[in-house]
Design a protein around this motif. Structure first.
Motif, PDB file in Angstrom:
ATOM      1  N   GLN A 153      -6.465  20.547 -36.567  1.00 26.14           N
ATOM      2  CA  GLN A 153      -7.019  21.805 -36.160  1.00 26.14           C
ATOM      3  C   GLN A 153      -8.591  21.745 -35.909  1.00 26.14           C
ATOM      4  N   PHE A 154      -9.318  20.935 -36.880  1.00 21.64           N
ATOM      5  CA  PHE A 154     -10.721  20.896 -36.741  1.00 21.64           C
ATOM      6  C   PHE A 154     -11.112  20.074 -35.699  1.00 21.64           C
ATOM      7  N   SER A 155     -10.131  18.742 -35.383  1.00 22.24           N
ATOM      8  CA  SER A 155     -10.475  17.828 -34.312  1.00 22.24           C
ATOM      9  C   SER A 155     -10.450  18.695 -33.024  1.00 22.24           C
ATOM     10  N   VAL A 156      -9.447  19.466 -33.004  1.00 20.30           N
ATOM     11  CA  VAL A 156      -9.363  20.804 -31.795  1.00 20.30           C
ATOM     12  C   VAL A 156     -10.572  21.498 -31.649  1.00 20.30           C
ATOM     13  N   GLN A 157     -11.092  22.074 -32.701  1.00 21.69           N
ATOM     14  CA  GLN A 157     -12.345  23.015 -32.642  1.00 21.69           C
ATOM     15  C   GLN A 157     -13.604  21.921 -32.507  1.00 21.69           C
ATOM     16  N   TRP A 158     -13.664  20.815 -32.998  1.00 24.86           N
ATOM     17  CA  TRP A 158     -14.634  20.081 -32.538  1.00 24.86           C
ATOM     18  C   TRP A 158     -14.711  19.630 -31.252  1.00 24.86           C
ATOM     19  N   ARG A 159     -13.547  19.894 -30.147  1.00 21.05           N
ATOM     20  CA  ARG A 159     -13.304  19.394 -29.080  1.00 21.05           C
ATOM     21  C   ARG A 159     -13.009  17.837 -28.989  1.00 21.05           C
ATOM     22  N   LEU A 160     -12.247  17.420 -29.981  1.00 18.90           N
ATOM     23  CA  LEU A 160     -12.125  15.883 -30.252  1.00 18.90           C
ATOM     24  C   LEU A 160     -10.648  15.539 -29.728  1.00 18.90           C
ATOM     25  N   ALA A 161      -9.953  16.589 -29.435  1.00 20.12           N
ATOM     26  CA  ALA A 161      -8.525  16.661 -28.878  1.00 20.12           C
ATOM     27  C   ALA A 161      -8.281  18.079 -28.698  1.00 20.12           C
ATOM     28  N   GLN A 162      -6.631  17.665 -28.065  1.00 23.41           N
ATOM     29  CA  GLN A 162      -6.086  19.130 -27.719  1.00 23.41           C
ATOM     30  C   GLN A 162      -4.796  19.378 -28.461  1.00 23.41           C
ATOM     31  N   ALA A 163      -4.315  20.331 -28.878  1.00 25.55           N
ATOM     32  CA  ALA A 163      -3.149  20.587 -29.620  1.00 25.55           C
ATOM     33  C   ALA A 163      -2.613  21.845 -29.278  1.00 25.55           C
ATOM     34  N   PRO A 164      -1.263  22.001 -28.854  1.00 24.71           N
ATOM     35  CA  PRO A 164      -0.628  23.339 -28.902  1.00 24.71           C
ATOM     36  C   PRO A 164      -0.563  23.982 -29.977  1.00 24.71           C
ATOM     37  N   GLN A 165      -0.933  25.640 -29.991  1.00 17.92           N
ATOM     38  CA  GLN A 165      -0.507  26.394 -30.939  1.00 17.92           C
ATOM     39  C   GLN A 165       0.674  26.347 -31.672  1.00 17.92           C
ATOM     40  N   ALA A 166       1.632  25.912 -30.776  1.00 20.58           N
ATOM     41  CA  ALA A 166       2.989  25.866 -31.468  1.00 20.58           C
ATOM     42  C   ALA A 166       3.184  24.526 -32.591  1.00 20.58           C
ATOM     43  N   LEU A 167       2.245  23.989 -32.254  1.00 17.63           N
ATOM     44  CA  LEU A 167       2.359  22.753 -33.310  1.00 17.63           C
ATOM     45  C   LEU A 167       1.865  23.523 -34.738  1.00 17.63           C
ATOM     46  N   PHE A 168       0.972  24.078 -34.872  1.00 16.87           N
ATOM     47  CA  PHE A 168       0.358  25.000 -35.950  1.00 16.87           C
ATOM     48  C   PHE A 168       1.241  25.855 -36.566  1.00 16.87           C
ATOM     49  N   ALA A 213       0.780  31.850 -49.628  1.00 12.91           N
ATOM     50  CA  ALA A 213       0.112  32.872 -48.880  1.00 12.91           C
ATOM     51  C   ALA A 213      -0.979  32.605 -47.883  1.00 12.91           C
ATOM     52  N   ALA A 214      -1.614  31.548 -48.482  1.00 11.98           N
ATOM     53  CA  ALA A 214      -2.807  31.067 -47.721  1.00 11.98           C
ATOM     54  C   ALA A 214      -2.169  30.528 -46.403  1.00 11.98           C
ATOM     55  N   VAL A 215      -1.202  29.526 -46.412  1.00 12.07           N
ATOM     56  CA  VAL A 215      -0.419  29.054 -45.454  1.00 12.07           C
ATOM     57  C   VAL A 215      -0.104  30.042 -44.367  1.00 12.07           C
ATOM     58  N   ALA A 216       0.646  31.321 -44.960  1.00 15.52           N
ATOM     59  CA  ALA A 216       1.150  32.208 -44.116  1.00 15.52           C
ATOM     60  C   ALA A 216       0.110  32.799 -43.502  1.00 15.52           C
ATOM     61  N   VAL A 217      -1.088  33.160 -44.138  1.00 12.15           N
ATOM     62  CA  VAL A 217      -2.138  33.718 -43.294  1.00 12.15           C
ATOM     63  C   VAL A 217      -3.017  32.863 -42.227  1.00 12.15           C
ATOM     64  N   TRP A 218      -2.978  31.555 -42.586  1.00 17.89           N
ATOM     65  CA  TRP A 218      -3.438  30.531 -41.742  1.00 17.89           C
ATOM     66  C   TRP A 218      -2.563  30.320 -40.413  1.00 17.89           C
ATOM     67  N   GLY A 219      -1.051  30.257 -40.651  1.00 23.08           N
ATOM     68  CA  GLY A 219      -0.234  30.330 -39.452  1.00 23.08           C
ATOM     69  C   GLY A 219      -0.212  31.573 -38.610  1.00 23.08           C
ATOM     70  N   GLY A 220      -0.509  32.683 -39.582  1.00 19.78           N
ATOM     71  CA  GLY A 220      -0.624  33.896 -38.713  1.00 19.78           C
ATOM     72  C   GLY A 220      -1.744  33.972 -37.659  1.00 19.78           C
ATOM     73  N   PHE A 221      -2.914  33.469 -38.149  1.00 18.72           N
ATOM     74  CA  PHE A 221      -4.024  33.453 -37.193  1.00 18.72           C
ATOM     75  C   PHE A 221      -3.501  32.584 -36.086  1.00 18.72           C
ATOM     76  N   HIS A 222      -3.051  31.374 -36.089  1.00 16.92           N
ATOM     77  CA  HIS A 222      -2.710  30.580 -34.864  1.00 16.92           C
ATOM     78  C   HIS A 222      -1.443  31.346 -34.177  1.00 16.92           C
ATOM     79  N   TRP A 223      -0.616  32.191 -34.872  1.00 14.69           N
ATOM     80  CA  TRP A 223       0.323  32.860 -33.902  1.00 14.69           C
ATOM     81  C   TRP A 223      -0.248  33.680 -33.067  1.00 14.69           C
ATOM     82  N   LEU A 224      -1.489  34.576 -33.464  1.00 13.32           N
ATOM     83  CA  LEU A 224      -2.451  35.317 -32.785  1.00 13.32           C
ATOM     84  C   LEU A 224      -3.266  34.807 -31.800  1.00 13.32           C
ATOM     85  N   GLY A 225      -3.379  33.403 -31.833  1.00 16.51           N
ATOM     86  CA  GLY A 225      -4.067  32.610 -30.795  1.00 16.51           C
ATOM     87  C   GLY A 225      -5.512  32.647 -31.283  1.00 16.51           C
TER      88      GLY A 225
END
Length: 304
Positions: free
Chosen positions: A22-37, A89-101
């Motif tokens: 995720q951080f490599s994507v946010q730092w524009r080092l790579a691209q990854a689909p939200q489906a992965l997360f 719970a933290a993983v569920a919240v983290w995944g929820g943010f990705h689900w929301l894009g």
């Protein structure tokens, strides 16, 4: 506990890898689909839940499991009981943010910190038992973390092969390195344990200095709580077989396949390879528990 520690360990390792992606994507080092997360979060929660259910069978009265969190000030087990649902719970919240894009860096960091804290709590449950010298070492939580990370890396390699193949070659190399590192750490710990000199022997227990004393029975004709809970009941040959199964399935085969293919295997092959490694981790964790020499076994291990 064997199922819990191996499944939850792999889930924690997978979370750490996905946070790195995720951080490599946010730092524009790579691209990854939200489906992965999203898929990764689902896998993490499923593995953690299965492990949690399996762990309840270790309790004498599972319905009172909630009481295990009461001693959090002094007990690593209580801390683990608190950190595990917080991690889920933290993983569920983290995944929820990705689900929301809308990926959240804060949610990712919190989940990662809880994953590392859970490794520490699980390992320290056994490292804090000073009476069992095979466990009472800083290498216990280190091994839990390294083995879990190696499992999580291989699982992430398989997951990216399905959903984000661009990451697979790099993750395969990282997985190979993690397997080698975890094998070296576990091997060093095993060497240490086999070299330990017991402080309590049958001679010191009964105050007799004769060089050869054989215990023929525990004073009863059948088994007892002590023989069921504190001794595995396997022969030395069976213990060696399980130990070598851990080496072959958990380290040699995954490392050999990854070294030859460097992640070029199919998604199905990598998934099967993770299953093989997990079977090896089951054998490794059983071996870890079997290495613990409980002093009470001087009295209760043998039976007529």
């Amino acid at each position: 506990m064997i199922f819990f520690t191996t499944l939850a360990g792999a889930a924690q390792g997978l979370l750490l890898v996905l946070v790195g992606i995720q951080f490599s994507v946010q730092w524009r080092l790579a691209q990854a689909p939200q489906a992965l997360f999203i898929a990764g979060a689902a896998v993490i929660l499923v593995l953690s839940a299965i492990g949690l259910v399996a762990a309840t069978f270790h309790l004498g009265r599972p319905m009172r499991a909630w009481r295990s969190a009461a001693m959090w000030r002094t007990s690593w087990l209580s801390r683990e009981v608190i950190v595990l649902p917080a991690f889920m719970a933290a993983v569920a919240v983290w995944g929820g943010f990705h689900w929301l894009g809308t990926p959240s860096a804060a949610a990712a960091i919190i989940a990662a910190v809880l994953a590392l804290l859970l490794y520490l709590c699980t390992g320290m449950i056994y490292a804090a038992v000073k009476a069992i010298k095979e466990w009472a070492t800083p290498m216990t939580p280190v091994n839990y973390a390294l083995l879990g990370l190696a499992s999580g890396l291989l699982l992430s390699t398989a997951l990216t092969a399905w959903l984000a193949p661009g990451f697979t070659p790099l993750l395969a190399k990282l997985t190979l390195g993690a397997i080698v590192l975890s094998a070296l750490a576990r091997g060093a710990t095993l060497w240490r344990n086999l070299s330990l000199v017991p402080t309590t022997t049958t001679q010191t227990a009964i105050g007799v200095r004769h060089p050869k004393i054989d215990q023929k029975a525990q004073g009863a004709m059948g088994g007892s709580f002590n023989t069921r809970e504190f001794f595995h009941g396997k022969t030395p040959q069976a213990v060696q077989t399980i130990r070598w199964s851990a080496v072959v399935l958990g380290f040699v085969i995954p490392a050999a396949v990854l070294a030859i293919t460097l992640g070029a295997s199919s998604a199905v092959m990598l998934t099967l390879l993770f299953v093989v490694q997990w079977m090896g981790m089951l054998a490794e964790r059983w071996s870890f528990f079997a290495e613990g020499q409980h002093p009470q076994n001087l009295y209760y291990r043998s039976r007529s």
